[in-house]
Design an enzyme around this catalytic site. Structure first.
Site, PDB file in Angstrom:
ATOM      1  N   ASN A  12       0.603  -1.090   0.132  1.00  0.00           N
ATOM      2  CA  ASN A  12       0.259   0.106   0.268  1.00  0.00           C
ATOM      3  C   ASN A  12       0.689   0.655   0.274  1.00  0.00           C
ATOM      4  O   ASN A  12       1.900   1.334   0.581  1.00  0.00           O
ATOM      5  CB  ASN A  12      -0.958   0.090   1.038  1.00  0.00           C
ATOM      6  CG  ASN A  12      -1.981   0.929   1.060  1.00  0.00           C
ATOM      7  OD1 ASN A  12      -1.218   2.038   1.113  1.00  0.00           O
ATOM      8  ND2 ASN A  12      -3.353   0.427   2.003  1.00  0.00           N
ATOM      9  N   HIS A  50       0.772   6.052   2.134  1.00  0.00           N
ATOM     10  CA  HIS A  50       1.698   6.413   3.116  1.00  0.00           C
ATOM     11  C   HIS A  50       2.632   7.289   2.850  1.00  0.00           C
ATOM     12  O   HIS A  50       3.001   8.075   2.719  1.00  0.00           O
ATOM     13  CB  HIS A  50       2.245   5.808   3.848  1.00  0.00           C
ATOM     14  CG  HIS A  50       0.861   5.192   5.273  1.00  0.00           C
ATOM     15  ND1 HIS A  50       0.186   5.846   5.786  1.00  0.00           N
ATOM     16  CD2 HIS A  50       0.640   3.636   4.763  1.00  0.00           C
ATOM     17  CE1 HIS A  50      -0.923   5.174   6.521  1.00  0.00           C
ATOM     18  NE2 HIS A  50      -0.569   3.411   6.028  1.00  0.00           N
ATOM     19  N   HIS A  81      -5.630   3.957  -0.981  1.00  0.00           N
ATOM     20  CA  HIS A  81      -6.494   4.242  -1.187  1.00  0.00           C
ATOM     21  C   HIS A  81      -6.743   5.890  -1.299  1.00  0.00           C
ATOM     22  O   HIS A  81      -6.387   6.224  -1.500  1.00  0.00           O
ATOM     23  CB  HIS A  81      -6.563   4.106   0.170  1.00  0.00           C
ATOM     24  CG  HIS A  81      -8.194   4.291   1.329  1.00  0.00           C
ATOM     25  ND1 HIS A  81      -8.274   3.914   2.549  1.00  0.00           N
ATOM     26  CD2 HIS A  81      -9.357   4.945   0.770  1.00  0.00           C
ATOM     27  CE1 HIS A  81      -9.934   4.100   2.470  1.00  0.00           C
ATOM     28  NE2 HIS A  81     -10.239   4.823   1.535  1.00  0.00           N
ATOM     29  N   ARG A 135      -9.297   7.973  -0.703  1.00  0.00           N
ATOM     30  CA  ARG A 135     -10.444   8.792   0.260  1.00  0.00           C
ATOM     31  C   ARG A 135     -11.121   9.674  -0.913  1.00  0.00           C
ATOM     32  O   ARG A 135     -10.335  10.481  -1.366  1.00  0.00           O
ATOM     33  CB  ARG A 135      -9.620   9.174   1.527  1.00  0.00           C
ATOM     34  CG  ARG A 135      -8.815   8.194   2.006  1.00  0.00           C
ATOM     35  CD  ARG A 135      -8.292   7.745   3.540  1.00  0.00           C
ATOM     36  NE  ARG A 135      -9.500   8.569   4.747  1.00  0.00           N
ATOM     37  CZ  ARG A 135     -10.130   7.950   5.424  1.00  0.00           C
ATOM     38  NH1 ARG A 135      -9.215   6.671   5.911  1.00  0.00           N
ATOM     39  NH2 ARG A 135     -10.931   8.241   5.895  1.00  0.00           N
ATOM     40  N   ARG A 159      -6.709  13.048   0.907  1.00  0.00           N
ATOM     41  CA  ARG A 159      -5.863  13.513   1.811  1.00  0.00           C
ATOM     42  C   ARG A 159      -4.512  13.254   1.604  1.00  0.00           C
ATOM     43  O   ARG A 159      -3.555  13.600   2.371  1.00  0.00           O
ATOM     44  CB  ARG A 159      -5.902  13.581   3.375  1.00  0.00           C
ATOM     45  CG  ARG A 159      -6.140  12.009   3.567  1.00  0.00           C
ATOM     46  CD  ARG A 159      -6.277  11.575   5.393  1.00  0.00           C
ATOM     47  NE  ARG A 159      -7.703  11.496   5.466  1.00  0.00           N
ATOM     48  CZ  ARG A 159      -7.822  10.760   6.340  1.00  0.00           C
ATOM     49  NH1 ARG A 159      -7.525  10.228   7.202  1.00  0.00           N
ATOM     50  NH2 ARG A 159      -9.281  10.870   6.491  1.00  0.00           N
ATOM     51  N   HIS A 160      -4.418  11.931   0.901  1.00  0.00           N
ATOM     52  CA  HIS A 160      -3.285  11.789   0.766  1.00  0.00           C
ATOM     53  C   HIS A 160      -3.304  11.322  -1.157  1.00  0.00           C
ATOM     54  O   HIS A 160      -2.787  11.953  -1.939  1.00  0.00           O
ATOM     55  CB  HIS A 160      -2.635  10.082   1.550  1.00  0.00           C
ATOM     56  CG  HIS A 160      -3.880   9.355   1.730  1.00  0.00           C
ATOM     57  ND1 HIS A 160      -4.839   9.062   1.612  1.00  0.00           N
ATOM     58  CD2 HIS A 160      -3.779   8.751   3.068  1.00  0.00           C
ATOM     59  CE1 HIS A 160      -5.523   7.581   1.339  1.00  0.00           C
ATOM     60  NE2 HIS A 160      -4.985   7.629   2.578  1.00  0.00           N
ATOM     61  N   GLU A 217      -8.617   1.114  -2.863  1.00  0.00           N
ATOM     62  CA  GLU A 217      -9.643   0.848  -1.921  1.00  0.00           C
ATOM     63  C   GLU A 217     -10.275   2.326  -2.209  1.00  0.00           C
ATOM     64  O   GLU A 217      -9.840   2.801  -2.396  1.00  0.00           O
ATOM     65  CB  GLU A 217      -8.406   0.866  -0.627  1.00  0.00           C
ATOM     66  CG  GLU A 217      -7.991  -0.573  -0.466  1.00  0.00           C
ATOM     67  CD  GLU A 217      -7.581  -0.149   1.073  1.00  0.00           C
ATOM     68  OE1 GLU A 217      -7.395   0.714   1.621  1.00  0.00           O
ATOM     69  OE2 GLU A 217      -5.892  -1.339   1.372  1.00  0.00           O
ATOM     70  N   THR A 238      -8.194   3.627   8.350  1.00  0.00           N
ATOM     71  CA  THR A 238      -9.579   2.995   8.359  1.00  0.00           C
ATOM     72  C   THR A 238      -9.679   2.163   9.910  1.00  0.00           C
ATOM     73  O   THR A 238      -8.615   1.601   9.941  1.00  0.00           O
ATOM     74  CB  THR A 238     -10.011   1.519   7.154  1.00  0.00           C
ATOM     75  OG1 THR A 238      -9.078   2.269   6.158  1.00  0.00           O
ATOM     76  CG2 THR A 238     -10.739   1.269   7.020  1.00  0.00           C
ATOM     77  N   GLU A 281     -11.599  -8.922   2.833  1.00  0.00           N
ATOM     78  CA  GLU A 281     -10.749  -8.654   3.236  1.00  0.00           C
ATOM     79  C   GLU A 281     -10.185  -8.804   4.938  1.00  0.00           C
ATOM     80  O   GLU A 281     -11.474  -7.651   5.015  1.00  0.00           O
ATOM     81  CB  GLU A 281      -9.454  -6.973   2.550  1.00  0.00           C
ATOM     82  CG  GLU A 281      -8.252  -6.987   3.457  1.00  0.00           C
ATOM     83  CD  GLU A 281      -7.530  -5.855   2.811  1.00  0.00           C
ATOM     84  OE1 GLU A 281      -7.549  -5.289   2.167  1.00  0.00           O
ATOM     85  OE2 GLU A 281      -6.576  -5.433   3.545  1.00  0.00           O
ATOM     86  N   HIS A 319      -3.887  -4.096   7.769  1.00  0.00           N
ATOM     87  CA  HIS A 319      -3.960  -3.371   8.689  1.00  0.00           C
ATOM     88  C   HIS A 319      -3.511  -3.963   9.931  1.00  0.00           C
ATOM     89  O   HIS A 319      -3.727  -4.453  10.687  1.00  0.00           O
ATOM     90  CB  HIS A 319      -5.670  -2.989   8.783  1.00  0.00           C
ATOM     91  CG  HIS A 319      -5.581  -1.405   9.311  1.00  0.00           C
ATOM     92  ND1 HIS A 319      -5.508  -1.164  10.069  1.00  0.00           N
ATOM     93  CD2 HIS A 319      -6.596  -0.527   8.659  1.00  0.00           C
ATOM     94  CE1 HIS A 319      -5.845  -0.020  10.295  1.00  0.00           C
ATOM     95  NE2 HIS A 319      -6.173   0.559   8.987  1.00  0.00           N
ATOM     96  N   GLY A 365       1.047  -1.600   4.161  1.00  0.00           N
ATOM     97  CA  GLY A 365       1.552   0.166   3.683  1.00  0.00           C
ATOM     98  C   GLY A 365       2.281   0.622   5.075  1.00  0.00           C
ATOM     99  O   GLY A 365       3.542   0.648   4.491  1.00  0.00           O
ATOM    100  N   HIS A 366       1.713   0.485   5.941  1.00  0.00           N
ATOM    101  CA  HIS A 366       2.356   1.523   6.919  1.00  0.00           C
ATOM    102  C   HIS A 366       3.882   1.221   7.348  1.00  0.00           C
ATOM    103  O   HIS A 366       4.919   1.622   7.327  1.00  0.00           O
ATOM    104  CB  HIS A 366       1.630   1.995   8.595  1.00  0.00           C
ATOM    105  CG  HIS A 366       2.362   3.011   8.826  1.00  0.00           C
ATOM    106  ND1 HIS A 366       3.162   2.486  10.310  1.00  0.00           N
ATOM    107  CD2 HIS A 366       2.610   4.460   9.110  1.00  0.00           C
ATOM    108  CE1 HIS A 366       3.092   4.371  10.725  1.00  0.00           C
ATOM    109  NE2 HIS A 366       3.068   4.272  10.479  1.00  0.00           N
TER     110      HIS A 366
HETATM  111  N1  PXP Z   1      -6.213  -3.409   3.397  1.00  0.00           N
HETATM  112  C1  PXP Z   1      -6.391  -1.922   4.447  1.00  0.00           C
HETATM  113  C2  PXP Z   1      -8.721  -1.909   3.444  1.00  0.00           C
HETATM  114  C3  PXP Z   1      -6.271  -0.471   4.508  1.00  0.00           C
HETATM  115  O1  PXP Z   1      -7.826   0.568   4.300  1.00  0.00           O
HETATM  116  C4  PXP Z   1      -5.537  -0.218   5.138  1.00  0.00           C
HETATM  117  C5  PXP Z   1      -4.719   0.523   5.434  1.00  0.00           C
HETATM  118  O2  PXP Z   1      -4.868   2.350   4.475  1.00  0.00           O
HETATM  119  C6  PXP Z   1      -4.502  -1.950   4.702  1.00  0.00           C
HETATM  120  C7  PXP Z   1      -4.635  -2.383   4.364  1.00  0.00           C
HETATM  121  C8  PXP Z   1      -2.325  -1.152   5.162  1.00  0.00           C
HETATM  122  O3  PXP Z   1      -2.639  -0.774   6.598  1.00  0.00           O
HETATM  123  P1  PXP Z   1      -1.413  -0.228   7.115  1.00  0.00           P
HETATM  124  O4  PXP Z   1      -1.380   0.435   6.306  1.00  0.00           O
HETATM  125  O5  PXP Z   1      -1.906  -0.186   8.364  1.00  0.00           O
HETATM  126  O6  PXP Z   1       0.216  -1.756   6.528  1.00  0.00           O
END
Ligand code: PXP
Length: 239
Positions: A7, A10, A43, A45, A49-50, A70, A101, A151, A191, A213-214
């Protein structure tokens, strides 16, 4: 072997801190693919915002693996998705004030609308995934809506305050992954997953794909995107 979706939201968050051009989520996606990722996730949004609309169109052009968009289940987003035609759309709930989310979609409460959105996306040859909490009623509702995938939200496991809670949440994820697979749903998870807590999730054989992602972008700040993605792939593939 579990697939990885990286993802890149970020990266765009850092760019938007200055409303400039750097760092570029599209360049990050190229680096992630060079490192061997199986897919890219972004994603869009409603508040932009990003990730911005232009990023999504560019990602569609350059991603060679698999693009998972997303988005909220709104008319505006469905219109955009049918223009872009990503490989997959993951429907997520969205609240303007949230930092990220916060929970899964309530498909039980919004059954008819989600079913309609799934139908519209699938009729445009888009694979549809629904982001849900590990809850049997939500999984049954996802199957009823004819979604291709669920998911499973791993946030409560990843952010559990203690080991006991983490293990309880892990058990829920495991049994719900099995239930979803039995209903012929594809299963992915994501997530809050990082280089450490992902190990337990790798034990769940019904999970086909992880979206992260993060943790990857945070590591990329220190070691570069390709290295950060390679390290996650090594963790996944050496399991
Ligand atoms: N899956 C979904 C549906 C999400 O909304 C996110 C966050 O954007 C992620 C996965 C990835 O989460 P993280 O950034 O915490 O790894």
């Amino acid at each position: 072997m579990m697939r990885l979706g990286v993802n890149v939201d970020h990266v765009a968050t850092v760019r938007q801190a200055r409303r400039g051009k750097q760092p570029d989520p599209v360049a990050a996606a190229i680096a992630a693919e060079m490192a061997g990722t199986d897919g890219i996730v972004c994603h869009l949004r409603e508040d932009r915002r990003h990730i911005r609309d232009k990023d999504v169109f560019l990602l569609k052009e350059i991603v060679k693996t698999h693009l998972n968009l997303e988005m909220a289940a709104t008319d505006e987003m469905v219109g955009l998705a049918t223009e872009v035609v990503p490989d997959m759309v993951t429907l997520v709930p969205e609240k303007r004030e949230e930092i990220t989310t916060e929970g899964g979609l309530d498909i039980v409460a919004n059954n008819e609308w989600i079913e309609e959105v799934v139908r519209r996306l699938r009729s445009n040859n888009i694979i549809v995934s629904l982001f849900i909490d590990p809850d049997l009623n939500q999984i049954k509702a996802a199957a009823k809506c004819q979604a291709d995938y669920v998911e499973i939200h791993t946030g409560l496991y990843a952010n559990a305050p203690d080991l006991g809670t983490a293990m309880d949440e892990l058990e829920k994820i495991r049994s719900m992954a099995m239930a979803a697979a039995k209903m012929d749903l594809g299963v992915s998870a994501g997530h809050g997953l990082d280089y450490h807590n992902v190990r337990e999730i790798l034990e769940i054989e019904q999970i086909e794909e992880l979206n992260i992602g993060h943790a990857i972008v945070a590591k990329a700040v220190m070691v570069g995107m390709e290295n950060a993605v390679r390290e996650m792939l090594t963790t996944i593939r050496s399991h």
